[in-house]
Design a protein around this motif. Structure first.
Motif, PDB file in Angstrom:
ATOM      1  N   MET A 120      28.914  47.762  47.237  1.00  0.00           N
ATOM      2  CA  MET A 120      27.789  47.476  46.358  1.00  0.00           C
ATOM      3  C   MET A 120      27.810  46.038  45.838  1.00  0.00           C
ATOM      4  O   MET A 120      26.878  45.278  46.035  1.00  0.00           O
ATOM      5  N   ASN A 121      28.897  45.662  45.162  1.00  0.00           N
ATOM      6  CA  ASN A 121      29.026  44.326  44.585  1.00  0.00           C
ATOM      7  C   ASN A 121      30.174  43.549  45.204  1.00  0.00           C
ATOM      8  O   ASN A 121      30.041  42.368  45.517  1.00  0.00           O
ATOM      9  N   ASN A 122      31.307  44.218  45.381  1.00  0.00           N
ATOM     10  CA  ASN A 122      32.506  43.574  45.941  1.00  0.00           C
ATOM     11  C   ASN A 122      32.401  43.567  47.465  1.00  0.00           C
ATOM     12  O   ASN A 122      33.029  44.365  48.161  1.00  0.00           O
ATOM     13  N   LEU A 123      31.601  42.655  47.977  1.00  0.00           N
ATOM     14  CA  LEU A 123      31.311  42.651  49.410  1.00  0.00           C
ATOM     15  C   LEU A 123      32.486  42.171  50.249  1.00  0.00           C
ATOM     16  O   LEU A 123      32.522  42.407  51.457  1.00  0.00           O
ATOM     17  N   SER A 124      33.453  41.500  49.632  1.00  0.00           N
ATOM     18  CA  SER A 124      34.617  41.048  50.388  1.00  0.00           C
ATOM     19  C   SER A 124      35.557  42.205  50.725  1.00  0.00           C
ATOM     20  O   SER A 124      36.387  42.089  51.619  1.00  0.00           O
ATOM     21  N   GLY A 125      35.431  43.320  49.985  1.00  0.00           N
ATOM     22  CA  GLY A 125      36.360  44.437  50.182  1.00  0.00           C
ATOM     23  C   GLY A 125      37.717  44.174  49.554  1.00  0.00           C
ATOM     24  O   GLY A 125      38.681  44.884  49.835  1.00  0.00           O
ATOM     25  N   TYR A 126      37.807  43.179  48.699  1.00  0.00           N
ATOM     26  CA  TYR A 126      39.067  42.806  48.035  1.00  0.00           C
ATOM     27  C   TYR A 126      39.507  43.913  47.097  1.00  0.00           C
ATOM     28  O   TYR A 126      38.715  44.451  46.324  1.00  0.00           O
ATOM     29  N   CYS A 127      40.791  44.279  47.144  1.00  0.00           N
ATOM     30  CA  CYS A 127      41.321  45.317  46.270  1.00  0.00           C
ATOM     31  C   CYS A 127      42.784  45.012  45.973  1.00  0.00           C
ATOM     32  O   CYS A 127      43.612  44.991  46.882  1.00  0.00           O
ATOM     33  N   ASN A 128      43.084  44.741  44.702  1.00  0.00           N
ATOM     34  CA  ASN A 128      44.435  44.398  44.287  1.00  0.00           C
ATOM     35  C   ASN A 128      44.699  45.069  42.940  1.00  0.00           C
ATOM     36  O   ASN A 128      43.953  44.848  41.979  1.00  0.00           O
ATOM     37  N   LYS A 129      45.751  45.872  42.865  1.00  0.00           N
ATOM     38  CA  LYS A 129      46.029  46.629  41.636  1.00  0.00           C
ATOM     39  C   LYS A 129      46.317  45.720  40.446  1.00  0.00           C
ATOM     40  O   LYS A 129      45.910  45.992  39.313  1.00  0.00           O
ATOM     41  N   GLU A 130      47.008  44.621  40.701  1.00  0.00           N
ATOM     42  CA  GLU A 130      47.300  43.676  39.614  1.00  0.00           C
ATOM     43  C   GLU A 130      46.007  43.064  39.084  1.00  0.00           C
ATOM     44  O   GLU A 130      45.816  42.920  37.868  1.00  0.00           O
ATOM     45  N   MET A 131      45.104  42.712  39.985  1.00  0.00           N
ATOM     46  CA  MET A 131      43.816  42.167  39.568  1.00  0.00           C
ATOM     47  C   MET A 131      43.017  43.198  38.785  1.00  0.00           C
ATOM     48  O   MET A 131      42.427  42.889  37.741  1.00  0.00           O
ATOM     49  N   ASN A 132      42.978  44.438  39.262  1.00  0.00           N
ATOM     50  CA  ASN A 132      42.262  45.492  38.536  1.00  0.00           C
ATOM     51  C   ASN A 132      42.775  45.641  37.112  1.00  0.00           C
ATOM     52  O   ASN A 132      42.003  45.777  36.161  1.00  0.00           O
ATOM     53  N   ALA A 133      44.098  45.610  36.954  1.00  0.00           N
ATOM     54  CA  ALA A 133      44.702  45.758  35.626  1.00  0.00           C
ATOM     55  C   ALA A 133      44.303  44.598  34.718  1.00  0.00           C
ATOM     56  O   ALA A 133      43.994  44.795  33.532  1.00  0.00           O
ATOM     57  N   LEU A 134      44.289  43.377  35.265  1.00  0.00           N
ATOM     58  CA  LEU A 134      43.888  42.212  34.480  1.00  0.00           C
ATOM     59  C   LEU A 134      42.424  42.309  34.061  1.00  0.00           C
ATOM     60  O   LEU A 134      42.062  42.005  32.913  1.00  0.00           O
ATOM     61  N   LEU A 135      41.572  42.742  34.979  1.00  0.00           N
ATOM     62  CA  LEU A 135      40.152  42.877  34.672  1.00  0.00           C
ATOM     63  C   LEU A 135      39.921  43.928  33.586  1.00  0.00           C
ATOM     64  O   LEU A 135      39.114  43.727  32.667  1.00  0.00           O
ATOM     65  N   GLU A 136      40.626  45.051  33.674  1.00  0.00           N
ATOM     66  CA  GLU A 136      40.481  46.104  32.675  1.00  0.00           C
ATOM     67  C   GLU A 136      40.975  45.642  31.306  1.00  0.00           C
ATOM     68  O   GLU A 136      40.361  45.927  30.271  1.00  0.00           O
ATOM     69  N   LYS A 137      42.075  44.919  31.305  1.00  0.00           N
ATOM     70  CA  LYS A 137      42.631  44.420  30.049  1.00  0.00           C
ATOM     71  C   LYS A 137      41.682  43.409  29.409  1.00  0.00           C
ATOM     72  O   LYS A 137      41.441  43.438  28.193  1.00  0.00           O
ATOM     73  N   ALA A 138      41.113  42.515  30.212  1.00  0.00           N
ATOM     74  CA  ALA A 138      40.184  41.506  29.698  1.00  0.00           C
ATOM     75  C   ALA A 138      38.906  42.141  29.162  1.00  0.00           C
ATOM     76  O   ALA A 138      38.331  41.667  28.175  1.00  0.00           O
ATOM     77  N   ALA A 139      38.459  43.220  29.805  1.00  0.00           N
ATOM     78  CA  ALA A 139      37.226  43.881  29.382  1.00  0.00           C
ATOM     79  C   ALA A 139      37.364  44.536  28.019  1.00  0.00           C
ATOM     80  O   ALA A 139      36.358  44.755  27.327  1.00  0.00           O
ATOM     81  N   ALA A 140      38.601  44.850  27.605  1.00  0.00           N
ATOM     82  CA  ALA A 140      38.822  45.529  26.332  1.00  0.00           C
ATOM     83  C   ALA A 140      39.380  44.608  25.251  1.00  0.00           C
ATOM     84  O   ALA A 140      39.480  45.012  24.089  1.00  0.00           O
ATOM     85  N   GLU A 141      39.741  43.377  25.592  1.00  0.00           N
ATOM     86  CA  GLU A 141      40.380  42.458  24.640  1.00  0.00           C
ATOM     87  C   GLU A 141      39.340  41.852  23.698  1.00  0.00           C
ATOM     88  O   GLU A 141      38.403  41.198  24.134  1.00  0.00           O
TER      89      GLU A 141
END
Length: 519
Positions: A434-455
């Protein structure tokens, strides 16, 4: 189509479109007259809480308003809400409304009107576009005539940002829309500087100045918006005097205006209207190889690509925000053009000349981007072919992940979580991206994004996005080329019209209500 680079003199002149034009001290605004603008598309309908994007949003911005605003640097500003407080746990927002604001029907705006618009939007049966933005809201409470409390289900630093434009909701009188996906025959009353008069589909939309507007009252008496689908016809209508402003003017004509080849016409730019980038399909060979992606990052001369495809207009960038924006992060390392380093990384990646493919859309600018990229990669020894598809197929193939390298476009939101998370967070189905057209998937990145979204702490949040950008640049699922402008062409008697990065007809600090006619 032939492309060329601008001369040094012309490039120097281009600095003018980085800052909206200002009137000189001798220019005294005049009131009165009718301003006619040629626009790309017509309205779709008159339910102001449905389809609040694209041309519909630009037109409705003239008549309707959000609670908050944002300036050109992305800083949140007061609007219909003058002040606001946030509870210590980040879950309760208290807004104090501006007093004395009146709708176009003369009635005073109160907290009940804001609550009605939010409740309407939060009801999924109504089909409001802002429903997704308000799913974070648990309930809305009217405290008194001018005080509103909004209770969130969880803390959200992006919530305030979502209230800075009418995509979430605009304030309309209580009861002015019925439940269900209604298509009213007229717009409900708004609070903006223009009020609705008439709409003849595919012919014109007529607005008039609202004399009791609380803010900067419009200078012109009447504003007529004429849908003209062809950019060529819009520009021809401008030169013939049939319209005074033409939206989305092709860059080749703007270049001629700048060079003095077209007389009696000026231009206004939205300098960061389009982000251009190169995206890899990192979920499949050969670009599951990070060193190959890094090699290409060093092989790209961003300025050369932008100049080749966009008539010399463009500003390079290494982030999804331009320099000067509140969410541009200083001190993030980036790739510089370095062919020798690119060749060394190619060797490390094990590349031995196998053919690679650039997928692009059948548009002049995107084909020019792909051709310039192809030439740059050939310089370091990469065998590249360009495959051109029409728009529908191009999008579908990308969503299925059936590509290797894909130039494309993007945009930015005032909140970085809204901007970066959809592009970098893992998606479940790589055949229906849908949005992530590169198909990029990294657990460390996901964790950083989730943490930033709640900070909630601003400095801590900036530090998290610095980490996010650093990791993204190391993993390089996509390469940001830079920003290209979108232009309005104007007759020279149109004064003080400015736009924002989105190319809006009106924004928090300017637009059509600031424009006047010197004739």
């Amino acid at each position: 189509m032939k492309r060329w680079l601008l001369s040094t003199v012309a490039l120097t002149c281009l600095l003018g479109w980085l800052v909206p034009p200002l009137e000189s001290a001798s220019d005294k605004p005049k009131r009165g007259g009718t301003l006619t603008m040629g626009i790309r598309k017509d309205l779709t309908h008159m339910n102001v809480l449905v389809q609040t994007r694209s041309t519909d949003q630009s037109i409705r911005d003239l008549m309707f308003e959000p609670l908050l605003g944002d300036d050109l640097k992305g800083n949140i500003q007061p609007n219909l809400a003058e002040t606001w407080d946030i509870s210590n746990d980040g879950k309760v927002y208290t807004f104090r409304l501006r007093k004395g604001v009146r709708f176009h029907n003369g009635e005073e705006m109160t907290v009940e009107d804001v609550k009605f618009a939010m409740d309407y939007t939060m009801n999924p049966a109504n089909g409001a576009y802002g429903y997704t933005n308000l799913t974070i809201v648990e309930r809305v409470e009217a405290v008194d005539k001018h005080t509103l409390k909004v209770y969130l289900k969880r803390p959200s630093p992006a919530f305030l940002t979502s209230l800075t434009n009418i995509q979430s909701f605009s304030v309309i009188p209580k009861g002015s829309l019925r439940g269900g996906v209604e298509k009213p025959a007229v717009f409900p009353p708004g609070t903006g500087p223009f009020k609705f008069v008439d709409w003849k589909p595919q012919q014109q939309i007529v607005l008039e100045r609202y004399n009791d507007y609380w803010g900067q009252k419009a200078y012109v008496d009447r504003l007529i918006l004429r849908p003209i689908g062809s950019a060529t016809v819009r520009f021809t209508a401008l030169r013939a005097g049939d319209v005074d402003i033409a939206e989305d003017t092709p860059r080749e004509w703007v270049k001629q205006i700048l060079e003095g080849k077209i007389k009696g016409v000026s231009y206004v730019a939205a300098p960061h209207a389009g982000l251009r980038l190169v995206r890899f399909n990192v979920a499949a060979p050969p670009f599951d190889n990070k060193k190959l992606r890094q090699a290409i990052a060093y092989a790209i001369d961003k300025k050369e690509i932008l100049h080749a495809a966009y008539f010399g207009f463009g500003e390079v960038s290494d982030q999804r925000y331009p320099k000067g924006h509140a969410w541009y992060i200083e001190g993030v390392p980036s790739y510089s053009y370095n062919p020798e380093k690119a060749k060394a990384l190619l060797t490390e990646a094990g590349y031995v000349g196998q053919p690679l493919e650039i997928l692009t859309e059948n548009l002049d600018v995107t084909e020019a981007e792909a051709t310039a990229l192809q030439a740059q990669l050939k310089r370091i020894g990469i065998n590249v072919k360009v495959k051109i598809l029409e728009a529908g197929s191009y999008t579908e193939v990308a969503r299925r992940g059936e590509f290797e390298i894909r130039p494309g476009g993007g945009s930015f939101d005032d909140d970085p979580s809204v901007t970066y998370t959809p592009q970098l967070a893992c998606e479940q189905d790589l055949k229906k991206r849908m949005n992530n057209l590169s198909g990029y998937c990294n657990k460390e990145m996901n964790a950083l994004l989730e943490k930033a979204a709640a900070e909630l702490n601003l400095e801590k949040r900036r530090a998290l996005f610095k980490q996010i950008l650093g990791k993204m640049l190391d993993d390089v699922p996509e390469i940001y080329l830079g920003f290209v402008p979108r232009f309005f062409a104007t007759r020279e008697f149109v004064k003080n019209f400015t736009t924002n990065s989105d190319g809006g007809f009106r924004w928090w600090g300017g637009g059509m209500n600031h424009a006047w006619l010197d004739r």
